[in-house]
Design an enzyme around this catalytic site. Structure first.
Site, PDB file in Angstrom:
ATOM      1  N   THR A 102       2.825   3.502  -6.778  1.00 10.01           N
ATOM      2  CA  THR A 102       2.949   3.962  -5.403  1.00 10.01           C
ATOM      3  C   THR A 102       2.302   5.336  -5.337  1.00 10.01           C
ATOM      4  OG1 THR A 102       4.496   4.297  -3.564  1.00 10.01           O
ATOM      5  CG2 THR A 102       5.220   5.033  -5.745  1.00 10.01           C
ATOM      6  N   VAL A 109       0.858  -1.177   0.000  1.00  5.53           N
ATOM      7  CA  VAL A 109       0.000   0.000   0.000  1.00  5.53           C
ATOM      8  C   VAL A 109       0.893   1.225   0.000  1.00  5.53           C
ATOM      9  CG1 VAL A 109      -1.759   1.294   1.253  1.00  5.53           C
ATOM     10  CG2 VAL A 109      -1.800  -1.212   1.283  1.00  5.53           C
ATOM     11  N   CYS A 110       0.606   2.161  -0.895  1.00 12.32           N
ATOM     12  CA  CYS A 110       1.286   3.459  -0.881  1.00 12.32           C
ATOM     13  C   CYS A 110       2.801   3.263  -0.996  1.00 12.32           C
ATOM     14  CB  CYS A 110       0.882   4.194   0.401  1.00 12.32           C
ATOM     15  SG  CYS A 110       1.279   5.950   0.452  1.00 12.32           S
ATOM     16  N   THR A 111       3.562   3.921  -0.127  1.00 14.76           N
ATOM     17  CA  THR A 111       5.023   3.855  -0.195  1.00 14.76           C
ATOM     18  C   THR A 111       5.575   2.528   0.296  1.00 14.76           C
ATOM     19  OG1 THR A 111       5.029   5.050   1.909  1.00 14.76           O
ATOM     20  CG2 THR A 111       5.414   6.336  -0.085  1.00 14.76           C
TER      21      THR A 111
END
Length: 336
Positions: free
Chosen positions: A128, A108-110
């Site tokens: 990302t 998830v995300c970074t």
């Protein structure tokens, strides 16, 4: 299979929403009758509580060192502590180990930066958070980062964009495991009015781009936005600007990062997407208003950009549709 075991890896300064979106959606699937059910746990090194980037402290359920496979799904979250986590050999070693013992691995995300640092994204496409994409890509040249989509699946590895896109990712995983009806019930339970396809853009060019510094380019950009159905060829735009086509192209590349033609095409696609999602106008009318001329031209543009035709995009994203009729998410890769 008695249960689907899911382990979420956290660390200090992880993003609380990254964790909550995944764990809450999976538990909601259990409430809605997921069979086999998900058994979800949060793990961190030493089994110690983690202090999230928001300042709240979470008690973890498992020590990362003691987690053993096989796992159904391994999820690595992001947060402002992602760079430190990506440099932590202990975390990376256990991420590699558990990825080998998992049916699928997600970030998830970074958290994609952690997967990349562990070597799990080499040679793969990934996404990302749009704000961190360039920095993470620079540190991981063997990964093909695309900051556009909400999530990307490459083999058994899925990476998602920023923060709440974790909900889109998790709903897609639930659909993959249990079918679209259960995913829709979870979405309704979480009061999510739509389930976005993975190839929908994270951010709009109209909301993320800073004001154009160059006055001439800013004037032409405003002209484009105000007259999408008109003649917006580079020849016409350069005449309106009073400069050569070549010079206008140089200015656009310098100040907006794309040629006038590409800027016009993206502006038209985004405007059409807005009308499809927010109105009941016929597709042919949307095409005419946004400068595509015909419904077929619009269809080709949407397939190229989103991987789905306008009708599919509308069924997934329409704010006027009933959530129970919302189409399921797709994990296909976007067109270029």
């Amino acid at each position: 299979m008695a249960e689907r075991r899911v382990v979420v890896i956290g660390y200090d300064a992880a993003e609380l929403l990254d964790i909550a979106c995944v764990t809450t959606a999976l538990e909601a699937a259990n409430w809605q009758g997921a069979t086999p059910a998900y058994r979800v746990s949060l793990a961190a090194t030493g089994g110690r509580p983690i202090t999230c980037g928001t300042g709240l402290t979470l008690q973890v359920q498992e020590s990362l060192e003691r987690v053993l496979g096989p796992l159904d799904t391994l999820v690595v979250v992001g947060g402002i502590g992602h760079e430190a986590a990506a440099g932590d050999r202990l975390i990376l070693g256990h991420v590699r180990r558990l990825a080998r013992e998992s049916r699928r691995t997600a970030s998830v995300c970074t958290g994609a930066g952690i997967l990349a640092a562990a070597g799990l994204l080499d040679g793969r496409r990934a996404t990302t958070h749009w704000q961190w994409a360039d920095a993470i890509a620079a540190r991981n040249p063997d990964v093909v980062f695309d900051p556009g989509p909400i999530f990307i699946r490459d083999g058994n590895t899925i990476t998602s964009a920023g923060v709440t896109s974790a909900l889109d990712l998790t709903l897609a995983l639930i659909e993959e495991d249990h079918g679209p009806e259960l995913a829709r019930r979870v979405a309704r339970n979480l009061v999510i009015y739509m389930q976005r396809p993975g190839n929908q853009a994270q951010m709009s060019m109209f909301t993320t781009a800073p004001p154009v510094a160059d006055g001439l380019v800013r004037r032409i950009v405003d002209h484009i936005k105000g007259d999408l159905s008109g003649d917006l060829s580079t020849t016409t735009l350069s005449a309106a600007a009073g400069v050569s086509e070549r010079h206008l192209t140089r200015l656009f590349l310098r100040h907006v990062g794309r040629t006038p033609g590409r800027f016009v095409r993206q502006a038209r696609i985004e405007a059409a997407a807005h009308l499809l999602a927010g109105t009941s106008l016929p597709v042919a009318v949307v095409a005419a208003r946004c400068g595509f001329g015909t419904a077929e031209t619009l269809r080709q543009a949407f397939v190229d950009r989103y991987g789905i035709p306008p009708s599919r995009y509308r069924s997934v994203n329409s704010s006027t549709s009933v959530s129970g009729n919302t189409a399921a998410a797709t994990m296909s890769s976007p067109g270029t």
